[in-house]
Design a protein around this motif. Structure first.
Motif, PDB file in Angstrom:
ATOM      1  N   ARG A  28       0.821  -1.225   0.000  1.00 23.33           N
ATOM      2  CA  ARG A  28       0.000   0.000   0.000  1.00 23.33           C
ATOM      3  C   ARG A  28       0.852   1.271   0.000  1.00 23.33           C
ATOM      4  N   VAL A  29       2.162   1.085  -0.083  1.00 26.49           N
ATOM      5  CA  VAL A  29       3.059   2.245  -0.110  1.00 26.49           C
ATOM      6  C   VAL A  29       3.154   2.789  -1.539  1.00 26.49           C
ATOM      7  N   PHE A  30       3.121   4.107  -1.625  1.00 27.30           N
ATOM      8  CA  PHE A  30       3.342   4.777  -2.923  1.00 27.30           C
ATOM      9  C   PHE A  30       4.630   5.594  -2.765  1.00 27.30           C
ATOM     10  N   ASP A  31       5.640   5.259  -3.550  1.00 24.07           N
ATOM     11  CA  ASP A  31       6.900   5.998  -3.417  1.00 24.07           C
ATOM     12  C   ASP A  31       6.757   7.463  -3.803  1.00 24.07           C
ATOM     13  N   GLY A  32       5.838   7.759  -4.696  1.00 18.81           N
ATOM     14  CA  GLY A  32       5.724   9.141  -5.162  1.00 18.81           C
ATOM     15  C   GLY A  32       6.928   9.518  -6.017  1.00 18.81           C
ATOM     16  N   ASN A  33       7.185  10.818  -6.091  1.00 18.00           N
ATOM     17  CA  ASN A  33       8.305  11.338  -6.893  1.00 18.00           C
ATOM     18  C   ASN A  33       8.126  11.048  -8.376  1.00 18.00           C
ATOM     19  N   ARG A  34       6.876  10.877  -8.782  1.00 19.46           N
ATOM     20  CA  ARG A  34       6.558  10.673 -10.200  1.00 19.46           C
ATOM     21  C   ARG A  34       6.178  12.032 -10.791  1.00 19.46           C
ATOM     22  N   PRO A  35       6.932  12.482 -11.803  1.00 18.23           N
ATOM     23  CA  PRO A  35       6.767  13.869 -12.280  1.00 18.23           C
ATOM     24  C   PRO A  35       5.553  14.076 -13.193  1.00 18.23           C
ATOM     25  N   THR A  36       4.941  15.219 -13.061  1.00 21.26           N
ATOM     26  CA  THR A  36       3.806  15.565 -13.930  1.00 21.26           C
ATOM     27  C   THR A  36       3.841  17.046 -14.304  1.00 21.26           C
ATOM     28  N   SER A  37       3.322  17.336 -15.481  1.00 18.61           N
ATOM     29  CA  SER A  37       2.955  18.707 -15.862  1.00 18.61           C
ATOM     30  C   SER A  37       1.447  18.780 -15.774  1.00 18.61           C
ATOM     31  N   THR A  38       0.913  19.912 -15.353  1.00 12.41           N
ATOM     32  CA  THR A  38      -0.533  20.123 -15.454  1.00 12.41           C
ATOM     33  C   THR A  38      -0.774  21.334 -16.347  1.00 12.41           C
ATOM     34  N   LEU A  39      -1.530  21.097 -17.410  1.00 12.22           N
ATOM     35  CA  LEU A  39      -1.883  22.169 -18.348  1.00 12.22           C
ATOM     36  C   LEU A  39      -3.360  22.475 -18.170  1.00 12.22           C
ATOM     37  N   LEU A  40      -3.670  23.733 -17.905  1.00 11.37           N
ATOM     38  CA  LEU A  40      -5.067  24.114 -17.683  1.00 11.37           C
ATOM     39  C   LEU A  40      -5.474  25.240 -18.628  1.00 11.37           C
ATOM     40  N   ALA A  41      -6.762  25.267 -18.939  1.00 11.38           N
ATOM     41  CA  ALA A  41      -7.303  26.381 -19.722  1.00 11.38           C
ATOM     42  C   ALA A  41      -8.745  26.595 -19.287  1.00 11.38           C
ATOM     43  N   ASP A  42      -9.287  27.707 -19.732  1.00 12.62           N
ATOM     44  CA  ASP A  42     -10.628  28.077 -19.315  1.00 12.62           C
ATOM     45  C   ASP A  42     -11.673  27.062 -19.769  1.00 12.62           C
ATOM     46  N   HIS A  43     -11.832  26.946 -21.064  1.00 17.32           N
ATOM     47  CA  HIS A  43     -12.627  25.848 -21.597  1.00 17.32           C
ATOM     48  C   HIS A  43     -12.187  25.528 -23.020  1.00 17.32           C
ATOM     49  N   LEU A  44     -12.619  24.401 -23.504  1.00 17.32           N
ATOM     50  CA  LEU A  44     -12.118  23.912 -24.790  1.00 17.32           C
ATOM     51  C   LEU A  44     -12.823  24.644 -25.931  1.00 17.32           C
ATOM     52  N   THR A  45     -12.076  25.556 -26.559  1.00 20.38           N
ATOM     53  CA  THR A  45     -12.588  26.301 -27.712  1.00 20.38           C
ATOM     54  C   THR A  45     -11.684  26.003 -28.906  1.00 20.38           C
ATOM     55  N   PRO A  46     -12.119  26.368 -30.111  1.00 19.82           N
ATOM     56  CA  PRO A  46     -11.202  26.214 -31.250  1.00 19.82           C
ATOM     57  C   PRO A  46      -9.872  26.927 -30.999  1.00 19.82           C
ATOM     58  N   ARG A  47      -9.948  28.102 -30.403  1.00 20.49           N
ATOM     59  CA  ARG A  47      -8.732  28.884 -30.176  1.00 20.49           C
ATOM     60  C   ARG A  47      -7.775  28.168 -29.211  1.00 20.49           C
ATOM     61  N   ILE A  48      -8.331  27.638 -28.137  1.00 20.63           N
ATOM     62  CA  ILE A  48      -7.491  26.936 -27.155  1.00 20.63           C
ATOM     63  C   ILE A  48      -6.928  25.658 -27.761  1.00 20.63           C
ATOM     64  N   LEU A  49      -7.731  24.973 -28.565  1.00 18.60           N
ATOM     65  CA  LEU A  49      -7.211  23.761 -29.192  1.00 18.60           C
ATOM     66  C   LEU A  49      -6.022  24.103 -30.094  1.00 18.60           C
ATOM     67  N   GLY A  50      -6.156  25.189 -30.862  1.00 20.38           N
ATOM     68  CA  GLY A  50      -5.037  25.610 -31.720  1.00 20.38           C
ATOM     69  C   GLY A  50      -3.781  25.872 -30.897  1.00 20.38           C
ATOM     70  N   ALA A  51      -3.952  26.580 -29.784  1.00 21.22           N
ATOM     71  CA  ALA A  51      -2.795  26.896 -28.935  1.00 21.22           C
ATOM     72  C   ALA A  51      -2.166  25.621 -28.372  1.00 21.22           C
ATOM     73  N   LEU A  52      -3.024  24.694 -27.988  1.00 21.50           N
ATOM     74  CA  LEU A  52      -2.542  23.443 -27.387  1.00 21.50           C
ATOM     75  C   LEU A  52      -1.738  22.624 -28.412  1.00 21.50           C
ATOM     76  N   ILE A  53      -2.256  22.545 -29.624  1.00 22.13           N
ATOM     77  CA  ILE A  53      -1.532  21.777 -30.653  1.00 22.13           C
ATOM     78  C   ILE A  53      -0.200  22.450 -30.966  1.00 22.13           C
ATOM     79  N   ALA A  54      -0.241  23.775 -31.132  1.00 26.64           N
ATOM     80  CA  ALA A  54       1.008  24.493 -31.442  1.00 26.64           C
ATOM     81  C   ALA A  54       2.017  24.337 -30.313  1.00 26.64           C
ATOM     82  N   LEU A  55       1.528  24.279 -29.078  1.00 22.96           N
ATOM     83  CA  LEU A  55       2.429  24.067 -27.935  1.00 22.96           C
ATOM     84  C   LEU A  55       3.207  22.764 -28.124  1.00 22.96           C
ATOM     85  N   TYR A  56       2.487  21.705 -28.476  1.00 21.59           N
ATOM     86  CA  TYR A  56       3.172  20.420 -28.648  1.00 21.59           C
ATOM     87  C   TYR A  56       4.048  20.415 -29.902  1.00 21.59           C
TER      88      TYR A  56
END
Ligand code: F6P
Length: 548
Positions: free
Chosen positions: A459-487
């Motif tokens: 039941r032990v979780f070592d942790g130390n597993r890295p993550t990025s969290t990407l957030l946005a207001d809501h999913l719009t065409p504009r945000i999708l464009g930004a997200l794809i260009a980011l990648y």
């Protein structure tokens, strides 16, 4: 003789190596304990996206060293060369200018002495006129009926972007239109996708940059047969087929009127082409205005990438963090975990974008890399993944950096009990997962719960597993464009550091050529002289016997 790969000899690389040896084991628990403001500090924003990178195994010094590596490998100069239209795709002698596809009207992007932005907008305008006439029901099929079904035939970059974005932006789509995407040369794909469609009301878009791809040509020709079986007149093709391609000659030969062809250019790579005419199916679904919003989001991220100092530059930060795990921790994969059902195809899209771009082991100078390059990209939307593969991410033996993607608002608000919504439940899972992955659960904490000591280690979780969290207001065409260009730009940054050409794809050629040789061997009436290895010969014989 090519010069040996230089990357690992750079001072910045050597400094990172020493730094990793000294600090690589540091736990996120300690990093957060030592800096109570860490979560407030280690984040960045751009083009409507918020990136929390505090749950990464980095100190301020790590970040400085990683950005030094980006500088020493010339990421900024390489970025500027790409944006200026230099022929950075050296193995194909081409410029790499997907950013010109979303440049605003009036901008200037020169390729071989010509400003290509007016050409881009001329095609966009034609697409908009065509899409408008289909959406309004003015473009009629051969028997005079409006076209209500759109079938896009394409594969790889001529399929994955439109499919992903159509799913992502379904909320904005004209619901009276039915969209289908056919890619696989397996006839089942076409058969199932057109089974319930009326050919009289169907528009087929044949999307292929080269217009030679085996799968697409086979599907296009069978779709033509399907249409003609119902409409019985070659003249129907002109009303029901359009093409998206750079190859006008092949389009004409196929029988599609080149007046109904939407072009793009050799400086657009297939996997970077969804915002060219390859996005026609998407434009039909969400309309020209929605499509232009998408392009505006791409452009906003392009500008962020171009102008923001490296320390706050989202693609650069995500790129160097990926290099940190890939090259120093030995991580082999990256999980993409969007917490939005509309992004169900996002990781599949990123697989081509990232793995076809950076799955290389020869440097620009022709040397074999003595370091790892592109990671394996995989994932699926939360929370489904939690009940499938997260066990391994939490307690397995592999280090898997994860990108969590979430939104403040859903497009489908739905209450549950206590004034809460489905979306609250969804987002609680985003935050809980990144917390659990970073901090885990110690043996002491498990024992304090009164768990049998013999069972406690499970039941032990070592942790130390890295993550990025990407957030946005809501999913719009504009945000999708930004997200794809980011990648897109993250992939660019990593390819620049690894000194590889992210814009060719020779690795898909050999299989294509061999398949081309085997096709006639499968169908010939006489026993062909099979000149393969004994395994391949036996497999082909097995198939021929059954097929007969
Ligand atoms: O998979 C190889 C590839 O060349 C991709 O890069 C491209 O997206 C896909 O095939 C489809 O090519 P085309 O658009 O020319 O049919």
């Amino acid at each position: 003789m090519s010069k040996p790969a230089a990357l690992t000899h750079l001072p910045a690389w050597q400094a990172l190596k020493a730094h990793f040896e000294a600090t690589g084991h540091t736990h996120l628990r300690d990093l957060f304990a030592a800096d109570p403001q860490r979560g407030e500090r280690l984040n960045a924003q751009g083009a409507g996206l918020y990136l929390d990178y505090s749950k990464h195994r980095v100190t301020d010094e790590t970040l400085t060293l990683l950005l030094n590596l980006a500088r020493e490998t010339g990421v900024e100069a390489k970025r500027d060369a790409m944006l200026a239209g230099e022929k950075i795709n050296v193995t194909e002698g081409r410029a790499v200018l997907h950013t010109a596809l979303r440049a605003p009207r009036g901008a200037t992007v020169m390729v071989d002495g010509r400003n290509v932005v007016p050409d881009v907008h001329e095609v966009l305008d034609r697409m908009a006129t065509f899409a408008g006439s289909v959406r309004d029901g003015q473009w009629l099929g051969f028997t005079g009926r409006p076209l209500r079904n759109i079938v896009n035939i394409g594969i790889g970059g001529s399929d994955l972007g439109p499919v992903m974005a159509y799913e992502a932006l379904k909320h904005y789509a004209q619901r009276g239109l039915t969209l289908r995407f056919v890619s696989n040369v397996d006839g089942t794909d076409l058969a199932e996708k057109v089974r319930d469609l009326n050919p009289e009301e169907t528009l087929v878009i044949v999307s292929s940059k080269t217009f030679t791809t085996q799968e697409t040509m086979a599907n296009a020709s069978s779709a033509r047969t399907w249409l003609l079986a119902a409409l019985g007149d070659e003249a129907a093709v002109a009303r029901h087929f359009v093409a998206v391609s750079t190859n006008a000659e092949a389009v004409g030969k196929f029988g599609i009127d080149t007046a109904n062809m939407f072009g793009f250019w050799d400086w657009v790579g297939g996997r970077y082409s969804m915002d060219s005419a390859i996005g026609l199916s998407l434009m039909l679904a969400i309309g020209p205005d929605g499509f232009r919003e998408l392009l505006a989001g791409f452009h906003e991220m392009d500008e962020h990438f171009r102008t923001t100092p490296l320390e706050a530059n989202l693609p650069v930060l995500m790129g160097v963090l990926g290099v940190w795990y890939n090259n120093f921790f030995g991580a082999e994969t990256v999980a993409i975990l969007p917490y939005d059902q509309y992004l169900s195809h996002f990781s599949a899209y990123l697989q081509q974008l990232d793995m076809e771009s950076n799955g290389k082991h020869i440097t620009l100078g022709g040397a074999v890399t003595d370091y790892q390059t592109g990671p394996v990209i995989w994932g699926q939307p939360g929370t489904n993944g939690q009940h499938a593969f997260y066990q391994l991410i939490h307690q397995g033996t592999k280090l898997i950096p994860c990108d969590f993607i979430g939104f403040a608002h859903t497009l489908n608000p739905m209450p549950v009990q206590g004034g809460l919504t489905h979306h609250d439940l969804l987002m609680a899972n985003v935050f809980a997962q990144t917390e659990a992955l970073a901090f885990g659960k110690t043996l002491d904490a498990v024992l304090a719960e009164g768990i049998d000591p013999a069972l406690a280690p499970h039941r032990v979780f070592d942790g130390n597993r890295p993550t990025s969290t990407l957030l946005a207001d809501h999913l719009t065409p504009r945000i999708l464009g930004a997200l794809i260009a980011l990648y897109e730009h993250k992939v660019f940054v990593q390819g620049a550091i690894w000194d590889i050409n992210s814009f060719d794809q020779w690795g898909v050629e050999l299989g294509k050529v061999l398949a081309g040789k085997i096709v006639p061997e499968l169908g010939s009436a006489e026993e062909p002289q099979l000149a393969h290895d004994s395994s391949t010969n036996t497999l082909i014989r097995w198939y021929r016997e059954k097929r007969a």
